[in-house]
Design an enzyme around this catalytic site. Structure first.
Site, PDB file in Angstrom:
ATOM      1  N   CYS A   1     -20.183  57.690-102.682  1.00 46.54           N
ATOM      2  CA  CYS A   1     -20.947  58.474-103.322  1.00 46.54           C
ATOM      3  C   CYS A   1     -22.204  58.371-104.625  1.00 46.54           C
ATOM      4  O   CYS A   1     -20.477  57.603-104.943  1.00 46.54           O
ATOM      5  CB  CYS A   1     -21.153  59.370-102.435  1.00 46.54           C
ATOM      6  SG  CYS A   1     -20.104  60.661-103.857  1.00 46.54           S
TER       7      CYS A   1
ATOM      8  N   ARG B   1     -15.109  58.110-104.913  1.00 43.95           N
ATOM      9  CA  ARG B   1     -13.813  59.743-104.325  1.00 43.95           C
ATOM     10  C   ARG B   1     -13.365  58.751-103.033  1.00 43.95           C
ATOM     11  O   ARG B   1     -13.339  59.583-101.388  1.00 43.95           O
ATOM     12  CB  ARG B   1     -14.648  60.315-103.540  1.00 43.95           C
ATOM     13  CG  ARG B   1     -15.691  60.796-104.640  1.00 43.95           C
ATOM     14  CD  ARG B   1     -16.439  61.811-104.434  1.00 43.95           C
ATOM     15  NE  ARG B   1     -16.635  62.884-104.075  1.00 43.95           N
ATOM     16  CZ  ARG B   1     -16.883  64.049-103.962  1.00 43.95           C
ATOM     17  NH1 ARG B   1     -18.006  63.485-103.666  1.00 43.95           N
ATOM     18  NH2 ARG B   1     -16.720  65.812-103.587  1.00 43.95           N
TER      19      ARG B   1
ATOM     20  N   ASP C   1     -18.155  69.978-112.661  1.00 44.45           N
ATOM     21  CA  ASP C   1     -19.301  70.312-112.215  1.00 44.45           C
ATOM     22  C   ASP C   1     -20.470  70.519-112.825  1.00 44.45           C
ATOM     23  O   ASP C   1     -21.715  71.174-112.263  1.00 44.45           O
ATOM     24  CB  ASP C   1     -19.385  71.221-110.615  1.00 44.45           C
ATOM     25  CG  ASP C   1     -18.379  70.150-109.196  1.00 44.45           C
ATOM     26  OD1 ASP C   1     -18.922  69.670-109.695  1.00 44.45           O
ATOM     27  OD2 ASP C   1     -17.983  70.775-108.796  1.00 44.45           O
TER      28      ASP C   1
ATOM     29  N   ARG D   1     -28.211  71.378-101.142  1.00 40.04           N
ATOM     30  CA  ARG D   1     -27.025  71.664-100.841  1.00 40.04           C
ATOM     31  C   ARG D   1     -26.228  72.503-101.261  1.00 40.04           C
ATOM     32  O   ARG D   1     -25.327  73.072-100.383  1.00 40.04           O
ATOM     33  CB  ARG D   1     -26.686  69.841-100.711  1.00 40.04           C
ATOM     34  CG  ARG D   1     -27.254  69.524 -99.396  1.00 40.04           C
ATOM     35  CD  ARG D   1     -26.683  67.873-100.360  1.00 40.04           C
ATOM     36  NE  ARG D   1     -25.070  68.040 -99.870  1.00 40.04           N
ATOM     37  CZ  ARG D   1     -23.779  67.222-100.469  1.00 40.04           C
ATOM     38  NH1 ARG D   1     -24.245  66.055-101.019  1.00 40.04           N
ATOM     39  NH2 ARG D   1     -22.962  67.306 -99.839  1.00 40.04           N
TER      40      ARG D   1
ATOM     41  N   ARG E   1     -19.473  64.860 -97.834  1.00 39.50           N
ATOM     42  CA  ARG E   1     -18.137  64.436 -97.817  1.00 39.50           C
ATOM     43  C   ARG E   1     -17.435  65.714 -97.366  1.00 39.50           C
ATOM     44  O   ARG E   1     -15.909  65.783 -96.844  1.00 39.50           O
ATOM     45  CB  ARG E   1     -18.149  63.531 -98.919  1.00 39.50           C
ATOM     46  CG  ARG E   1     -18.488  63.000 -99.041  1.00 39.50           C
ATOM     47  CD  ARG E   1     -18.437  62.355-101.118  1.00 39.50           C
ATOM     48  NE  ARG E   1     -16.370  62.200-100.988  1.00 39.50           N
ATOM     49  CZ  ARG E   1     -15.920  61.854-100.440  1.00 39.50           C
ATOM     50  NH1 ARG E   1     -16.452  60.297-100.022  1.00 39.50           N
ATOM     51  NH2 ARG E   1     -14.685  60.933-100.846  1.00 39.50           N
TER      52      ARG E   1
ATOM     53  N   LYS F   1     -19.887  78.117-102.588  1.00 41.02           N
ATOM     54  CA  LYS F   1     -20.099  76.474-102.133  1.00 41.02           C
ATOM     55  C   LYS F   1     -18.672  76.023-101.575  1.00 41.02           C
ATOM     56  O   LYS F   1     -17.993  75.872 -99.908  1.00 41.02           O
ATOM     57  CB  LYS F   1     -21.167  75.489-101.900  1.00 41.02           C
ATOM     58  CG  LYS F   1     -20.960  74.418-100.950  1.00 41.02           C
ATOM     59  CD  LYS F   1     -22.069  73.546-101.924  1.00 41.02           C
ATOM     60  CE  LYS F   1     -21.167  72.204-103.292  1.00 41.02           C
ATOM     61  NZ  LYS F   1     -20.965  71.562-102.467  1.00 41.02           N
ATOM     62  N   ASN F   2     -18.337  75.535-102.567  1.00 40.00           N
ATOM     63  CA  ASN F   2     -17.049  75.172-102.186  1.00 40.00           C
ATOM     64  C   ASN F   2     -15.669  75.932-101.884  1.00 40.00           C
ATOM     65  O   ASN F   2     -14.582  75.506-101.687  1.00 40.00           O
ATOM     66  CB  ASN F   2     -16.634  74.047-103.828  1.00 40.00           C
ATOM     67  CG  ASN F   2     -17.682  73.581-104.145  1.00 40.00           C
ATOM     68  OD1 ASN F   2     -18.074  73.116-102.354  1.00 40.00           O
ATOM     69  ND2 ASN F   2     -17.458  72.139-105.123  1.00 40.00           N
TER      70      ASN F   2
HETATM   71  N1  EPU Z   1      -8.692  61.148-105.615  1.00 43.91           N
HETATM   72  C1  EPU Z   1      -8.154  60.433-105.047  1.00 43.91           C
HETATM   73  N2  EPU Z   1      -7.539  60.107-103.857  1.00 43.91           N
HETATM   74  C2  EPU Z   1      -7.830  61.005-103.181  1.00 43.91           C
HETATM   75  C3  EPU Z   1      -8.793  61.891-103.500  1.00 43.91           C
HETATM   76  C4  EPU Z   1      -9.651  62.402-104.363  1.00 43.91           C
HETATM   77  O1  EPU Z   1      -8.066  59.487-106.030  1.00 43.91           O
HETATM   78  O2  EPU Z   1      -7.179  61.212-102.319  1.00 43.91           O
HETATM   79  C5  EPU Z   1      -9.535  61.143-106.762  1.00 43.91           C
HETATM   80  C6  EPU Z   1     -11.022  60.841-106.625  1.00 43.91           C
HETATM   81  O3  EPU Z   1     -11.915  59.989-106.397  1.00 43.91           O
HETATM   82  C7  EPU Z   1     -11.487  62.480-108.060  1.00 43.91           C
HETATM   83  C8  EPU Z   1     -10.535  63.094-108.174  1.00 43.91           C
HETATM   84  O4  EPU Z   1      -9.867  62.573-107.280  1.00 43.91           O
HETATM   85  O5  EPU Z   1     -11.699  61.186-108.928  1.00 43.91           O
HETATM   86  C9  EPU Z   1     -11.096  64.251-107.983  1.00 43.91           C
HETATM   87  O6  EPU Z   1     -11.519  64.867-106.769  1.00 43.91           O
HETATM   88  P1  EPU Z   1     -11.335  66.156-105.755  1.00 43.91           P
HETATM   89  O7  EPU Z   1     -10.100  65.166-104.727  1.00 43.91           O
HETATM   90  O8  EPU Z   1     -10.485  67.172-106.899  1.00 43.91           O
HETATM   91  O9  EPU Z   1     -12.862  66.187-105.538  1.00 43.91           O
HETATM   92  P2  EPU Z   1     -13.420  66.858-104.094  1.00 43.91           P
HETATM   93  O10 EPU Z   1     -11.880  67.522-103.689  1.00 43.91           O
HETATM   94  O11 EPU Z   1     -14.023  66.030-103.296  1.00 43.91           O
HETATM   95  C10 EPU Z   1     -14.384  69.207-105.353  1.00 43.91           C
HETATM   96  C11 EPU Z   1     -15.958  69.235-105.156  1.00 43.91           C
HETATM   97  C12 EPU Z   1     -16.560  68.694-105.669  1.00 43.91           C
HETATM   98  C13 EPU Z   1     -16.342  68.937-106.926  1.00 43.91           C
HETATM   99  C14 EPU Z   1     -14.306  67.914-106.841  1.00 43.91           C
HETATM  100  C15 EPU Z   1     -13.724  68.587-108.758  1.00 43.91           C
HETATM  101  C16 EPU Z   1     -15.532  70.225-103.003  1.00 43.91           C
HETATM  102  C17 EPU Z   1     -16.486  70.405-101.557  1.00 43.91           C
HETATM  103  N3  EPU Z   1     -15.802  69.457-103.364  1.00 43.91           N
HETATM  104  O12 EPU Z   1     -14.508  67.238-104.371  1.00 43.91           O
HETATM  105  O13 EPU Z   1     -17.660  69.250-105.927  1.00 43.91           O
HETATM  106  O14 EPU Z   1     -16.495  67.667-108.350  1.00 43.91           O
HETATM  107  O15 EPU Z   1     -14.281  68.602-106.318  1.00 43.91           O
HETATM  108  O16 EPU Z   1     -13.851  69.932-109.088  1.00 43.91           O
HETATM  109  O17 EPU Z   1     -14.712  71.551-102.763  1.00 43.91           O
HETATM  110  C18 EPU Z   1     -20.335  69.475-106.030  1.00 43.91           C
HETATM  111  O18 EPU Z   1     -20.189  70.925-105.743  1.00 43.91           O
HETATM  112  O19 EPU Z   1     -21.097  69.532-106.583  1.00 43.91           O
HETATM  113  C19 EPU Z   1     -19.216  68.886-105.865  1.00 43.91           C
HETATM  114  C20 EPU Z   1     -18.819  67.525-106.336  1.00 43.91           C
END
Ligand code: EPU
Length: 419
Positions: free
Chosen positions: A117, A122, A306, A398, A93, A22-23
């Site tokens: 969320c 996030r 995850d 999802r 998101r 998915k990701n």
């Molecule tokens: N963060 C910030 N600022 C930003 C971006 C992130 O402070 O601008 C913080 C977040 O709040 C968090 C940390 O950085 O504490 C890491 O978040 P990240 O941005 O890596 O998460 P994401 O990109 O929103 C993706 C996956 C998630 C997975 C995380 C961590 C996708 C679509 N989603 O989310 O997947 O948990 O990376 O590996 O790729 C899931 O599949 O269930 C899922 C939640």
């Protein structure tokens, strides 16, 4: 509201196929916006989040065709809108992933600001700061990110926190920028590497993906390409944990063992015999109860956030006391009160769950709160006496393709209630 009814009992025993990740699929679909030529994507999982992304791309003007084997053909020849509305962003998101491609190709993007969320606040400040450094003008007002740019300019961006979608957004934007962009403190997740592979197939010049420094030389245009999505390591890991927690044997095919080093190490510590081939992994407990394990989540290649909820479920029926420490998201223990309803002995201290294993869990009505939390409830139910009904399973749809068919293939007693 759809529910899953699961009758716990014997060990799982069987073989199942991993779907595409998915990701990786979500950013790759968004990457199609970078070119006026088509992108053919195969091994696309049939998931709600993929449907939502296709709807979003359609609203932006892309033509989408889905073929029988569930390959997706995206052709963004003409973009007719540059707005990702709140109705879509609030349900997913990952819609933020259109920001970089729209800005780079179209010079403008208006994307609803994703709110908090279930798993934490996030924010997307790192995405925005990076694009500003590349020359974009960005206003965040009235719940929207309004971004405009001429041609983006290559630059060096040091990301303050490791962010997966942040790295992906900036990497996509940089493919069409003027000159070289260097992303420091980049996410090393396999899904980032898969996106880079797809972008390279489209003609992008990217090096260093899979390390903390990614270098992108901007090009004038990207072209048509075909790409096969990497296997889903989290789905794979979820089935393996289900095998271990039911004291059974589970083989996952069409997967890639090297994507799951940290998880497989923990399953061995839990007492599983782990065997691997090029594209399969098997765990076998030989009827033994797992031992409790302690895990700390962190960005790849460390233990993935995850998989944290699934290890809470594993520890809930293991021999001994295991701790699960969540370091990536601040509020990712929504599954704990639900597991407690099933008799799990778990106490929370800050960002650590202390789990004292019980020989069996008991069935109870429980509620899914987010994707991975739901997965943990489903697999915990496999090791509980009686029938557990998991409510609000749209969360699981999802991210897990055909969850009940796949678990049934492994011998689980599971059915969907369309109540
Ligand atoms: N963060 C910030 N600022 C930003 C971006 C992130 O402070 O601008 C913080 C977040 O709040 C968090 C940390 O950085 O504490 C890491 O978040 P990240 O941005 O890596 O998460 P994401 O990109 O929103 C993706 C996956 C998630 C997975 C995380 C961590 C996708 C679509 N989603 O989310 O997947 O948990 O990376 O590996 O790729 C899931 O599949 O269930 C899922 C939640």
């Amino acid at each position: 509201m759809k529910k899953l009814a699961i009758t716990g009992g014997g060990p799982l025993d069987g073989e199942v196929r991993a779907s595409g990740a998915k990701n990786a699929t979500l950013p790759i679909l968004c990457a199609a916006l970078l070119s006026d030529q088509p992108l053919d994507i195969s091994n696309v999982p049939h998931l709600e989040d993929v449907t939502t992304t296709n709807r979003l791309l359609g609203q932006l003007g892309a033509d989408i065709t889905i073929d029988e084997k569930y390959g997706v053909h995206v052709h963004a020849q003409n973009l007719t809108s540059h707005e990702a509305p709140y109705e879509l962003v609030k349900t997913m998101r990952a819609s933020i992933l259109v920001l970089g491609p729209l800005l780079a190709r179209h010079g403008a993007a208006r994307v609803a600001l994703p709110g908090g969320c279930a798993i934490g606040a996030r924010p997307v400040d790192i995405h925005i700061a990076g694009l500003r450094k590349m020359g974009a003008t960005i206003d965040v007002e009235a719940g929207f990110i309004d971004a405009k740019a001429g041609r983006l300019q290559g630059t060096r961006i040091v990301m303050e926190t490791v962010t997966v979608t942040g790295t992906e957004n900036l990497m996509m934007a940089a493919t069409l920028a003027q000159g070289e962009t260097v992303l420091e403190n980049a996410a090393r997740e396999p899904e980032v590497v898969d996106l880079a592979d797809c972008l390279r197939a489209m003609g992008a010049q990217i090096e260093g993906d899979g390390t903390t420094t990614i270098r992108i030389q901007g090009v004038d245009a990207l072209h048509a390409a075909k790409h096969r999505v990497v296997p889903d390591r989290i789905e794979t890991g979820t089935f393996l944990v289900a095998g271990v927690l039911t004291q059974g044997r589970v083989k996952v095919r069409d997967t890639r063992p090297s994507l799951l080093d940290a998880v497989l190490g923990k399953l061995e510590t839990a007492g599983a015999e782990v065997s691997t081939g090029d594209d399969w992994i098997e765990v076998n407990m030989h009827g033994q109860r797992p031992r409790a394990v302690s895990v700390h989540t962190a960005p790849h290649p460390a233990f993935p956030t995850d998989m944290q909820a699934q290890f809470c479920a594993l520890n809930a029926v293991a021999d001994g006391v295991g701790t699960v420490t969540e370091n990536v998201f601040e509020n990712r223990f929504m599954h704990v009160p639900e597991l407690q309803r099933m008799g799990a002995d778990i106490s929370l201290e800050g960002n650590t769950a202390i789990v004292r294993g019980q020989p069996r869990l008991k069935s109870a009505p429980v509620m899914a709160t987010d994707l991975r939390a739901s997965a943990s409830l489903v697999i915990a139910a496999l090791a509980a006496d009686g029938e557990t009904v998991v409510d609000r399973i749209y969360h699981i749809d999802r991210g897990y393709e055909c969850i009940e068919e796949k678990l049934a293939q492994l011998g689980a007693k599971i059915r969907r209630l369309n109540a």
